[in-house]
Design a protein around this motif. Structure first.
Motif, PDB file in Angstrom:
ATOM      1  N   ALA A  64       0.687  -1.054  -0.209  1.00 23.60           N
ATOM      2  CA  ALA A  64       0.016   0.213   0.068  1.00 23.60           C
ATOM      3  C   ALA A  64       0.690   1.020  -0.058  1.00 23.60           C
ATOM      4  O   ALA A  64       1.750   1.539   0.953  1.00 23.60           O
ATOM      5  N   MET A  65       0.794   1.969  -1.033  1.00 23.31           N
ATOM      6  CA  MET A  65       1.748   3.408  -1.137  1.00 23.31           C
ATOM      7  C   MET A  65       0.918   4.527  -0.592  1.00 23.31           C
ATOM      8  O   MET A  65       1.531   5.289   0.003  1.00 23.31           O
ATOM      9  N   SER A  66      -0.499   4.295  -0.493  1.00 25.87           N
ATOM     10  CA  SER A  66      -1.285   5.211   0.243  1.00 25.87           C
ATOM     11  C   SER A  66      -2.849   4.681   0.252  1.00 25.87           C
ATOM     12  O   SER A  66      -3.074   3.607  -0.303  1.00 25.87           O
ATOM     13  N   GLN A  80      -5.989   1.545  -7.292  1.00 28.78           N
ATOM     14  CA  GLN A  80      -5.322   1.809  -8.315  1.00 28.78           C
ATOM     15  C   GLN A  80      -3.990   1.175  -8.254  1.00 28.78           C
ATOM     16  O   GLN A  80      -3.439   1.034  -7.107  1.00 28.78           O
ATOM     17  N   VAL A  81      -3.357   0.639  -9.329  1.00 35.21           N
ATOM     18  CA  VAL A  81      -2.157  -0.196  -9.167  1.00 35.21           C
ATOM     19  C   VAL A  81      -1.116   0.909  -9.819  1.00 35.21           C
ATOM     20  O   VAL A  81      -1.275   1.502 -11.087  1.00 35.21           O
ATOM     21  N   LEU A  82      -0.354   1.314  -9.087  1.00 38.80           N
ATOM     22  CA  LEU A  82       0.871   2.137  -9.304  1.00 38.80           C
ATOM     23  C   LEU A  82       1.991   1.295 -10.227  1.00 38.80           C
ATOM     24  O   LEU A  82       2.637   1.857 -11.061  1.00 38.80           O
ATOM     25  N   GLU A  83       2.397   0.131  -9.704  1.00 37.55           N
ATOM     26  CA  GLU A  83       3.342  -0.710 -10.329  1.00 37.55           C
ATOM     27  C   GLU A  83       3.120  -2.251 -10.061  1.00 37.55           C
ATOM     28  O   GLU A  83       2.708  -2.584  -9.092  1.00 37.55           O
ATOM     29  N   ILE A  99      -2.737   1.838  -4.501  1.00 38.54           N
ATOM     30  CA  ILE A  99      -3.342   2.792  -3.698  1.00 38.54           C
ATOM     31  C   ILE A  99      -4.636   2.035  -3.147  1.00 38.54           C
ATOM     32  O   ILE A  99      -5.235   1.331  -4.124  1.00 38.54           O
ATOM     33  N   VAL A 100      -5.027   2.079  -1.801  1.00 37.14           N
ATOM     34  CA  VAL A 100      -5.944   1.365  -1.346  1.00 37.14           C
ATOM     35  C   VAL A 100      -7.112   2.264  -0.512  1.00 37.14           C
ATOM     36  O   VAL A 100      -6.825   3.359  -0.273  1.00 37.14           O
ATOM     37  N   SER A 101      -8.252   1.708  -0.761  1.00 38.54           N
ATOM     38  CA  SER A 101      -9.472   2.564  -0.006  1.00 38.54           C
ATOM     39  C   SER A 101      -9.562   2.480   1.355  1.00 38.54           C
ATOM     40  O   SER A 101      -9.187   1.388   1.941  1.00 38.54           O
TER      41      SER A 101
END
Length: 102
Positions: A64-66, A80-83, A99-101
């Motif tokens: 989880a990046m954010s 969303q998938v960043l990578e 990115i996680v809800s």
């Protein structure tokens, strides 16, 4: 060492204006190269970790990046998938950055 190459190809493909006809041959070549590299890696047991929007967040496979609030998404789901991530024979080489809800 090949995963950053695959990532760079993905970013390059995403950055090309697909409506520009002058860039169409280059885009086709980049997509073909990307596909060949993915197939070569899969022959050696490397699998892509590419969660879809709405998939449950799995800390074993995802980083989880954010976290972001989203009225339409359940809590702890991928927004969303960043990578993309990768695993080899069930062992995570690199977790998918998402990115996680909240």
């Amino acid at each position: 060492e090949l995963l950053p190459v695959l990532d760079s190809l993905s970013r390059g493909i995403a950055g090309i204006d697909a409506t520009d006809q002058q860039l169409a041959p280059m885009l086709t070549g980049m997509k073909m190269t990307h596909e060949l590299l993915e197939k070569a890696l899969s022959r050696f047991g490397i699998e892509v970790l590419d969660p879809a929007k709405g998939d449950a967040f799995n800390p074993s496979l995802h980083e989880a990046m954010s976290m972001q609030p989203d009225a339409e998404a359940e809590s702890n789901t991928v927004l969303q998938v960043l990578e993309k991530g990768y695993q080899l024979n069930g062992r995570v080489l690199r977790a998918a950055m998402v990115i996680v809800s909240s």
